[in-house]
Motif scaffolding. Structure first.
Motif, PDB file in Angstrom:
ATOM      1  N   CYS A 168       0.836  -1.208   0.000  1.00 37.66           N
ATOM      2  CA  CYS A 168       0.000   0.000   0.000  1.00 37.66           C
ATOM      3  C   CYS A 168       0.870   1.258   0.000  1.00 37.66           C
ATOM      4  CB  CYS A 168      -0.928   0.004   1.205  1.00 37.66           C
ATOM      5  SG  CYS A 168      -2.272  -1.209   1.142  1.00 37.66           S
TER       6      CYS A 168
ATOM      7  N   SER B 177       0.535   3.913  -3.123  1.00 35.94           N
ATOM      8  CA  SER B 177       0.179   5.307  -2.838  1.00 35.94           C
ATOM      9  C   SER B 177       1.358   6.226  -3.114  1.00 35.94           C
ATOM     10  CB  SER B 177      -0.272   5.446  -1.373  1.00 35.94           C
ATOM     11  OG  SER B 177      -1.441   4.681  -1.134  1.00 35.94           O
TER      12      SER B 177
ATOM     13  N   THR C  42      -4.387  -1.234  -4.060  1.00 35.13           N
ATOM     14  CA  THR C  42      -4.616  -1.030  -2.628  1.00 35.13           C
ATOM     15  C   THR C  42      -3.786   0.160  -2.166  1.00 35.13           C
ATOM     16  OG1 THR C  42      -2.849  -2.568  -2.005  1.00 35.13           O
ATOM     17  CG2 THR C  42      -5.053  -3.478  -2.273  1.00 35.13           C
ATOM     18  N   HIS C  43      -4.322   0.908  -1.212  1.00 34.79           N
ATOM     19  CA  HIS C  43      -3.688   2.164  -0.802  1.00 34.79           C
ATOM     20  C   HIS C  43      -3.759   2.362   0.705  1.00 34.79           C
ATOM     21  CE1 HIS C  43      -3.003   3.938  -4.805  1.00 34.79           C
ATOM     22  NE2 HIS C  43      -4.057   3.217  -5.160  1.00 34.79           N
TER      23      HIS C  43
END
Length: 895
Positions: free
Chosen positions: A576, A580, A685-686
């Motif tokens: 993540c 991000s 996914t973050h």
């Protein structure tokens, strides 16, 4: 009627008939067997194959396509082109032959005022498959076409399949009679130049069990549902509605061709523009320019960047063929800045994103043209050297390997190599070149097959998908109780996996992230009922199905068993952070460099990210520092991270950035970091807030192609570890050079300068020694048949040393009598030989180039040069004495 209006009418007509308008898919397609979308039905292929369920029963599109199989034919006729657009209407188990025929007839023959194309019904012909009585009857029943203009044809013309087992069926083609000035009467069976095919209606109604050729296949039986796939070439119908001969004369292409003609002072299609029934070379080149400029515009617009393999190589080849054609037409200045904007103006009426993204497109294209201009200069020098070496060795054919190296390494076109070699009296081993190209293609195909990996056999995955879609929970949870719905080993479905085996596991529910969008798959374990499996990879072999590649530690694991699927929580946190962090670095790039610095690809895994972006030059140290600073400010500010679903038009309206080449569904996921500061389409996914990313440290910046740069970075703990290593390295260097950290650059520069000066002084001393040792060369001169000859070896002498000494010695011996100086040296990696002659020697027919070739052949190499001085080399330093003796013998023979 402009092409954009023809396109608009198509979509509006079929939308009025209940079809969903589906936007054109990008030219880059996920099918590993295709470089580009090459037919209008390609994006719908999974529906026709039964791999996926369509969201609609009726659809229509105008699909961008590129076909490159006959790129060499482009321009030779007015029919061939690489980029084209295919109008299509599709039925998935809904309407069939009757509606397909009546829709086509209505659109073609309805008046312009009623939204149709206004074609004269008396000019339309239809063909049907020879046994398709139903289609023939429908044409007569539902249109005004007479029976004599409904022609039955065989399988080669009127039966469609994909070339492999699967759906197929008869088709019905519509032809337009362009008039007697284009050929003979009698319909498409007689003359397909006069009678132009404009629309093909494919009726998929059978399952083919074997396909051996276009007209040789086995029919297993009827399909469960009857489908319709039609295609109308937009450029073809445009040429008819615009009253022009071919695609090069339509409104989307002709302006570029006209501009190229104006720039080069040529007249397209002038009287006498054909030779021996073929197009004049100038016309061919102008068509190449017009086609390739448009194709390149569309490819770059969809995210392709020039490169040395795959899609990038095709684009590079097109751009370079266009530039090369302009040069052959006599235009040596940069041409694309004049041509590409014209193409954009015409194409943006249908594809407005070309206008908004033109700065990026132009930056990539212009950088490639400039790189090719340098390549032409560099390649010409390399080709000259290869030609000289070939001639020096007595050959008259440039090797296929040399031609391939010029082509593959330097982007030097084979046609240019052929032409320039011929100018210097050499042929080229074309067969050897083609063989090497074939080897390269085979490697590329093998790579494509390897990328498909264990998912090459889709049948097993289609069967598993038919049982239901995987409940994918990666956004909500890290562990899920699940049931094993399928096991696959070596591409085959099995009932169990035993300890020590590897395979794929399909669960009814999973928390594992499947690799996509540049993010690697999750790691973790699956276990239960005595089994323990390590998850090595997670993929989506078909849409809606998640497959976990596992190694079985304990087991067995059986179909139907209950398990607990658990993602490694630290792996997910690190992943993540990296994903991000990629968004943050992208936003920082755009803030520092401007909006044209758009991402063209990315890869991230726990702790690491890389991002490719459109940019034409290396980043300065200051720019890199500022990008890193802006990224870390975003981390410090703890910006909120959110995700929302919306339609693609809504996302674009909000300014969300899409990754080029990705295919998106009707609903897309938009991830925001700090609101509009970073807003991108993303399925990864973050973190929940930017501070959770941790530190971001840029570690590298490099070129990955013309107009494309790559930055790499560590994030989180990996970033801190990297910085700690750098700090330890600085401390160690400070201790070695006895200077504190801030003074290191100055101290190291001082030491490097001192070292270089020492090296220069040593080189001066070495040269002085060599020169001193050679000072008495004239004392060793001998007479050979009236020619003063100095033939000696200079121990430790490099090529520059030997050349200087040869010229110096020749000068000392004067011009009173014939002089030849031949010296060898071994100061480099391989032995070198240099020969010089004075004017008197040349007057007796003694030439330096010929003597060097004799010496170089003895040394196991080659060489050449001018009559007064020439240079060569070889591979065997033990043969320098023999080489000099061979020169002396040759002088004796010539004298």
């Amino acid at each position: 009627m402009e092409t954009a209006e023809i396109r608009r009418r198509w979509l509006a007509f079929f939308e009025s008939k209940g079809h969903t308008v589906v936007p054109s898919a990008p030219l880059i397609h996920e099918d590993p067997n295709l470089l580009f979308v090459n037919a209008g039905m390609v994006p719908f292929k999974p529906y026709f194959l039964g791999q996926e369920t369509p969201a609609w029963q009726r659809a229509t599109s105008v699909q961008k396509c590129v076909r490159t199989g006959d790129i060499e034919e482009v321009g030779k006729t007015s029919r061939h082109g690489t980029f084209f657009q295919m109008n299509g209407n599709f039925s998935f188990g809904d309407y069939f032959k009757r509606d397909a025929i009546t829709f086509a007839w209505e659109l073609l023959t309805s008046s312009l005022e009623d939204g149709g194309y206004g074609l004269d019904p008396d000019r339309l012909w239809a063909t049907v498959y020879q046994d398709d009585d139903e289609a023939a009857a429908l044409w007569l029943e539902h249109t005004s076409i007479p029976a004599e203009r409904v022609v039955r044809r065989g399988k080669k013309d009127n039966y469609w399949h994909m070339g492999v087992p699967g759906p197929g069926g008869p088709c019905s083609e519509i032809f337009y009679d362009r008039g007697p000035e284009y050929g003979q009467e009698g319909g498409p069976e007689v003359d397909e130049d006069r009678y132009m095919e404009i629309w093909n209606l494919v009726f998929m109604q059978y399952e083919l069990s074997a396909v051996r050729a276009k007209d040789d296949f086995d029919v297993a039986g009827p399909l469960p549902a009857q489908n319709v796939d039609t295609g109308m070439g937009l450029e073809r119908i445009a040429s008819i509605l615009q009253g022009v001969d071919n695609l090069y004369d339509i409104d989307e292409v002709a302006p570029v061709l006209a501009k190229a003609a104006e720039m080069t002072g040529k007249t397209y299609g002038a009287t006498g523009a054909k030779t021996a029934g073929e197009s004049h070379p100038d016309d061919v080149r102008l068509r190449v320019v017009a086609d390739h400029v448009r194709s390149s515009l569309m490819l770059i617009g969809d995210g392709v960047t020039p490169g040395n393999e795959g899609r990038g190589y095709v684009l590079r080849r097109m751009l370079r063929r266009a530039v090369r054609s302009m040069r052959l037409l006599g235009y040596d200045e940069p041409a694309l800045p004049h041509l590409l904007p014209l193409s954009m103006e015409r194409m943006s009426a249908s594809y407005p994103e070309l206008r908004t993204g033109f700065d990026r497109i132009a930056q990539i294209a212009y950088a490639e043209e400039e790189a090719f201009r340098r390549t032409l200069a560099q390649g010409t020098q390399i080709l000259d050297t290869a030609v000289e070496s070939t001639k020096g060795g007595g050959g008259d054919t440039l090797s296929g390997g040399e031609a391939f190296r010029l082509h593959d390494t330097y982007g030097f076109p084979i046609d240019l190599t052929l032409e320039m070699a011929a100018e210097q009296g050499l042929s080229v081993d074309r067969e050897g070149f083609v063989a090497l190209m074939d080897e390269q293609r085979q490697r590329a195909k093998a790579d494509a097959r390897a990328k498909k990996g264990g998912h090459a056999n889709t049948e097993v995955w289609k069967q598993l998908r038919a049982a239901g879609e995987t409940d994918w929970r990666a956004y909500e949870e890290l562990s899920s109780e699940a049931r094993v719905v399928g096991l696959v080993r070596d591409g085959e479905s099995v009932e169990e996996l035993l300890p020590g085996e590897s395979g794929q596991v399909v669960l009814d529910r999973t928390p594992f992230y499947a690799e996509s969008g540049g993010q690697v798959a999750d790691a973790g374990v699956i276990g239960g009922d005595g089994s323990h499996l390590v998850v090595k990879d997670v993929q989506r072999p078909v849409k809606g199905l998640v497959a976990h590649t596992v190694e079985v530690v304990t087991g067995p694991l059986r179909v139907g068993g209950q398990v607990l699927a658990e993602v490694d929580p630290q792996w997910r946190v690190d992943a993540c952070q990296a994903h991000s962090g990629t968004h943050v670095v992208h936003a920082a790039l755009r803030q520092v460099l401007g909006p044209t610095a758009l991402q063209s690809g990315s890869y991230n895994k726990p702790g690491y990210l890389r991002l490719d972006f459109a940019w034409g030059q290396a980043l300065s140290a200051d720019a890199r520092a500022e990008i890193e600073h802006v990224a870390n400010l975003a981390v410090r500010d703890d910006l909120p991270v959110s995700a929302a679903y919306m339609t693609l038009p809504e996302a674009r309206e909000q300014g969300a950035l899409a990754l080029f080449g990705e295919t998106y569904g009707e609903k897309v996921r938009v991830v925001e970091i700090g609101g509009p500061w970073s807003r991108e389409l993303c399925g990864g996914t973050h973190v929940r807030r930017s501070a959770q990313i941790g530190a971001i440290t840029l570690t590298g910046e490099s070129s990955v192609g013309s107009g494309v740069r790559r930055v790499e970075a560590f994030v989180g703990m990996n970033a801190l570890s990297y910085l700690a290593t750098e700090r330890a390295l600085v401390a160690e260097l400070s201790e070695i050079v006895k200077a504190p950290g801030p003074q290191l650059p100055e101290r190291v520069s001082e030491l490097v300068a001192r070292l270089r000066e020492t090296e220069r002084e040593l080189e001066r001393m070495r040269r002085d020694q060599v020169t001193a040792a050679a000072g008495s060369l004239t004392d060793d001169a001998k007479d050979i048949s009236g020619v003063t000859v100095v033939a000696a070896h200079v121990a430790g002498g490099g090529a520059d040393d030997v050349r200087r000494m040869v010229l110096d010695t020749r000068g000392k011996l004067g011009e009173e009598r014939p002089v030849v100086v031949a010296l060898t040296g071994d100061g480099g990696a391989k032995p070198v030989v240099v020969v010089a002659t004075n004017e008197s020697a040349r007057g007796r027919g003694i030439k330096a180039g010929a003597l060097v070739r004799v010496a170089a052949q003895t040394l196991g190499g080659g060489g050449g040069g001018k009559d007064d001085i020439a240079q060569g080399g070889g591979a065997d330093p033990a043969k320098v004495g023999d080489a000099l003796a061979a020169v002396e013998r040759e002088i004796g023979a010539l004298s």
